[in-house]
Scaffold this motif. Sequence first.
Motif, PDB file in Angstrom:
ATOM      1  N   ASN A 120       0.850  -1.190   0.000  1.00 18.46           N
ATOM      2  CA  ASN A 120       0.000   0.000   0.000  1.00 18.46           C
ATOM      3  C   ASN A 120       0.886   1.240   0.000  1.00 18.46           C
ATOM      4  O   ASN A 120       2.085   1.183   0.275  1.00 18.46           O
ATOM      5  N   TYR A 121       0.277   2.386  -0.308  1.00 15.36           N
ATOM      6  CA  TYR A 121       0.991   3.654  -0.257  1.00 15.36           C
ATOM      7  C   TYR A 121       1.090   4.113   1.187  1.00 15.36           C
ATOM      8  O   TYR A 121       0.154   3.976   1.964  1.00 15.36           O
ATOM      9  N   LEU A 122       2.240   4.660   1.539  1.00 11.00           N
ATOM     10  CA  LEU A 122       2.583   4.897   2.936  1.00 11.00           C
ATOM     11  C   LEU A 122       2.361   6.338   3.347  1.00 11.00           C
ATOM     12  O   LEU A 122       2.762   7.276   2.652  1.00 11.00           O
ATOM     13  N   GLU A 123       1.769   6.506   4.509  1.00 11.34           N
ATOM     14  CA  GLU A 123       1.644   7.826   5.114  1.00 11.34           C
ATOM     15  C   GLU A 123       3.031   8.295   5.582  1.00 11.34           C
ATOM     16  O   GLU A 123       3.932   7.484   5.833  1.00 11.34           O
ATOM     17  N   LEU A 124       3.193   9.596   5.720  1.00 13.02           N
ATOM     18  CA  LEU A 124       4.482  10.155   6.127  1.00 13.02           C
ATOM     19  C   LEU A 124       4.943   9.568   7.464  1.00 13.02           C
ATOM     20  O   LEU A 124       6.121   9.231   7.630  1.00 13.02           O
ATOM     21  N   GLU A 125       4.014   9.433   8.400  1.00  9.41           N
ATOM     22  CA  GLU A 125       4.374   8.921   9.719  1.00  9.41           C
ATOM     23  C   GLU A 125       4.890   7.479   9.635  1.00  9.41           C
ATOM     24  O   GLU A 125       5.807   7.087  10.375  1.00  9.41           O
ATOM     25  N   GLU A 126       4.317   6.678   8.742  1.00  5.30           N
ATOM     26  CA  GLU A 126       4.776   5.304   8.560  1.00  5.30           C
ATOM     27  C   GLU A 126       6.209   5.276   8.007  1.00  5.30           C
ATOM     28  O   GLU A 126       7.020   4.439   8.406  1.00  5.30           O
ATOM     29  N   ILE A 127       6.476   6.184   7.095  1.00  4.92           N
ATOM     30  CA  ILE A 127       7.822   6.263   6.503  1.00  4.92           C
ATOM     31  C   ILE A 127       8.853   6.618   7.571  1.00  4.92           C
ATOM     32  O   ILE A 127       9.900   5.971   7.700  1.00  4.92           O
ATOM     33  N   TYR A 128       8.549   7.637   8.356  1.00  2.38           N
ATOM     34  CA  TYR A 128       9.483   8.067   9.400  1.00  2.38           C
ATOM     35  C   TYR A 128       9.645   7.003  10.483  1.00  2.38           C
ATOM     36  O   TYR A 128      10.747   6.786  11.004  1.00  2.38           O
ATOM     37  N   ASP A 129       8.553   6.327  10.832  1.00  2.00           N
ATOM     38  CA  ASP A 129       8.651   5.256  11.824  1.00  2.00           C
ATOM     39  C   ASP A 129       9.591   4.154  11.337  1.00  2.00           C
ATOM     40  O   ASP A 129      10.386   3.610  12.118  1.00  2.00           O
ATOM     41  N   TYR A 130       9.509   3.843  10.052  1.00  2.00           N
ATOM     42  CA  TYR A 130      10.336   2.761   9.523  1.00  2.00           C
ATOM     43  C   TYR A 130      11.818   3.135   9.509  1.00  2.00           C
ATOM     44  O   TYR A 130      12.664   2.334   9.920  1.00  2.00           O
ATOM     45  N   ILE A 131      12.128   4.329   9.053  1.00  2.00           N
ATOM     46  CA  ILE A 131      13.554   4.682   9.003  1.00  2.00           C
ATOM     47  C   ILE A 131      14.123   4.832  10.413  1.00  2.00           C
ATOM     48  O   ILE A 131      15.296   4.518  10.651  1.00  2.00           O
ATOM     49  N   ASP A 132      13.303   5.288  11.362  1.00  2.00           N
ATOM     50  CA  ASP A 132      13.756   5.351  12.754  1.00  2.00           C
ATOM     51  C   ASP A 132      14.060   3.944  13.273  1.00  2.00           C
ATOM     52  O   ASP A 132      15.063   3.721  13.968  1.00  2.00           O
ATOM     53  N   TYR A 133      13.185   3.012  12.914  1.00  2.00           N
ATOM     54  CA  TYR A 133      13.360   1.619  13.358  1.00  2.00           C
ATOM     55  C   TYR A 133      14.651   1.032  12.783  1.00  2.00           C
ATOM     56  O   TYR A 133      15.438   0.408  13.495  1.00  2.00           O
ATOM     57  N   ILE A 134      14.874   1.236  11.486  1.00  2.00           N
ATOM     58  CA  ILE A 134      16.067   0.685  10.841  1.00  2.00           C
ATOM     59  C   ILE A 134      17.343   1.294  11.433  1.00  2.00           C
ATOM     60  O   ILE A 134      18.342   0.601  11.661  1.00  2.00           O
ATOM     61  N   ALA A 135      17.307   2.596  11.704  1.00  2.00           N
ATOM     62  CA  ALA A 135      18.474   3.245  12.306  1.00  2.00           C
ATOM     63  C   ALA A 135      18.773   2.671  13.688  1.00  2.00           C
ATOM     64  O   ALA A 135      19.948   2.533  14.080  1.00  2.00           O
ATOM     65  N   GLU A 136      17.733   2.327  14.438  1.00  2.00           N
ATOM     66  CA  GLU A 136      17.916   1.721  15.757  1.00  2.00           C
ATOM     67  C   GLU A 136      18.479   0.300  15.653  1.00  2.00           C
ATOM     68  O   GLU A 136      19.300  -0.120  16.450  1.00  2.00           O
ATOM     69  N   GLN A 137      18.016  -0.438  14.639  1.00  2.00           N
ATOM     70  CA  GLN A 137      18.433  -1.819  14.468  1.00  2.00           C
ATOM     71  C   GLN A 137      19.847  -1.944  13.910  1.00  2.00           C
ATOM     72  O   GLN A 137      20.544  -2.918  14.171  1.00  2.00           O
ATOM     73  N   TYR A 138      20.275  -0.965  13.128  1.00  2.00           N
ATOM     74  CA  TYR A 138      21.585  -1.024  12.463  1.00  2.00           C
ATOM     75  C   TYR A 138      22.381   0.256  12.752  1.00  2.00           C
ATOM     76  O   TYR A 138      22.739   1.000  11.843  1.00  2.00           O
ATOM     77  N   PRO A 139      22.679   0.513  14.006  1.00  2.00           N
ATOM     78  CA  PRO A 139      23.359   1.777  14.358  1.00  2.00           C
ATOM     79  C   PRO A 139      24.765   1.893  13.777  1.00  2.00           C
ATOM     80  O   PRO A 139      25.274   3.014  13.624  1.00  2.00           O
ATOM     81  N   ASP A 140      25.391   0.769  13.430  1.00  2.00           N
ATOM     82  CA  ASP A 140      26.733   0.819  12.855  1.00  2.00           C
ATOM     83  C   ASP A 140      26.712   1.061  11.351  1.00  2.00           C
ATOM     84  O   ASP A 140      27.770   1.316  10.751  1.00  2.00           O
ATOM     85  N   LEU A 141      25.522   0.995  10.750  1.00  2.00           N
ATOM     86  CA  LEU A 141      25.398   1.183   9.309  1.00  2.00           C
ATOM     87  C   LEU A 141      24.590   2.424   8.933  1.00  2.00           C
ATOM     88  O   LEU A 141      24.922   3.113   7.965  1.00  2.00           O
ATOM     89  N   VAL A 142      23.541   2.694   9.681  1.00  2.00           N
ATOM     90  CA  VAL A 142      22.547   3.697   9.275  1.00  2.00           C
ATOM     91  C   VAL A 142      22.525   4.858  10.263  1.00  2.00           C
ATOM     92  O   VAL A 142      22.373   4.662  11.471  1.00  2.00           O
ATOM     93  N   THR A 143      22.669   6.061   9.708  1.00  2.00           N
ATOM     94  CA  THR A 143      22.585   7.280  10.522  1.00  2.00           C
ATOM     95  C   THR A 143      21.537   8.205   9.928  1.00  2.00           C
ATOM     96  O   THR A 143      21.558   8.490   8.727  1.00  2.00           O
TER      97      THR A 143
END
Length: 427
Positions: A120-143
């Motif tokens: 589905n097409y993503l709301e802005l909040e969903e997009i930001y939630d996802y990138i925040d999650y990925i940054a938390e999961q991969y702190p050595d790769l993603v800033t």
Amino acid sequence: MKVWAVLLLFAVANAKHEQYQGWKSYFVKPFNTVQLQVLGSVVEKYGIDFLSNPAVERNGLALVKPELHEDFIKSLRNHGIAYKIHAEDVKAQLDIDDELMEKRRRKSSGMKNGTIPLDNYLELEEIYDYIDYIAEQYPDLVTIISPGNSFEGRPLKYLKISTTNFEDKNKPIILIDAGFFGRDWITPSIVLYALHNLTQSDMLHDYDWILIPVANPDGYKYSFTNDRFWIKTRSTDQHLLSIVCPGVNVNRNFDFFWNTIGTSNTPCADNYAGSKPLSEKETFLLNDSLGEFISRVVLDISLHSYGSLILFPWGHDGSLSNHAFALQSVGVSIADTIYANSLPDFPRYIVGNSALVTGIETSGTGIDYAHMLGIPLTFNLRLPGIEEGTEGFQLDPEYIEQLAKETWAGIVVGARRAAELFGNTRN
């Protein structure tokens, strides 16, 4: 009481997209470059909004206001340009899109185990939630970098993805952006798919990456809540009329032949270029914060929707840059790779100079500005739609995952070709 609640919900749903009551949409197909140039002049004269730009023997999809139907059709007929109606009622077609999205939303499980839903097409909040999650999961790769806020106060965010925290100056940088236009809903999903793959693949060994999921968060949000076809930012400080007609076209706001062609000085126009170059917080902050990395960027892909086009500079006059051969060659490699991974539903990508392919000259664009700054390969990649589709104005959400996969395959090939050609010259 329940009856009144049901009636109220019905009234709200029925009132949505009301501003497009009486609008029609048309498929328009020029058969030669002369007709393509004529269409360019028609666009300028009447301010026609093409959701998908036409090319020679390739349909474009035009949105036409009620008061312009007669003049628009007359212009097409006078020059023998083929056309047919896509939608007699634009509002009704937008309602179809809403129904598809709602149907998908009811079935979707949302983000689960770190996997972004590509159904589905993503709301802005969903997009930001996802990138925040990925940054938390991969702190050595993603800033996550947030250089500031948009005009309406939403955080502007981009991601640096690297195994060496960008400290290895010999690694070329690949830059991918999305969401320049509010209505380009599918583009952030492609960036998020790229982000997911970068955390799982070997594409970080030899390259650093910068991903911008939504360059225009205010416009993106507004297109969900108020106006499905909204393009611009939401600033109100650029002109006396900006209070009534907010916003600036982000892709006309860069400092390269700014406001010289393909733009407007009228805030109510979709191609309003702003009061000065980089007038928008969205363009100024990203330009300012990304400046330190420009010397290492070898490939810049700006994702838009739609049209199955891979376009490159110069857009203001149709002339070719010193890197024209490399641009054409790498663009074709990207297109061929996407085609090899694509569905037969999608038309094959056309590759070429943006002004020559579309017949429309535009100044102040992001890819021209980036190319002027020295990035050798800069592309406007306009994702595909169903060329003859009449189910709505956006792809059925069922196609999002497929489109993300094939586009990522093209980006990977583009990154490798870019590094081969320019990896040693940009350090």
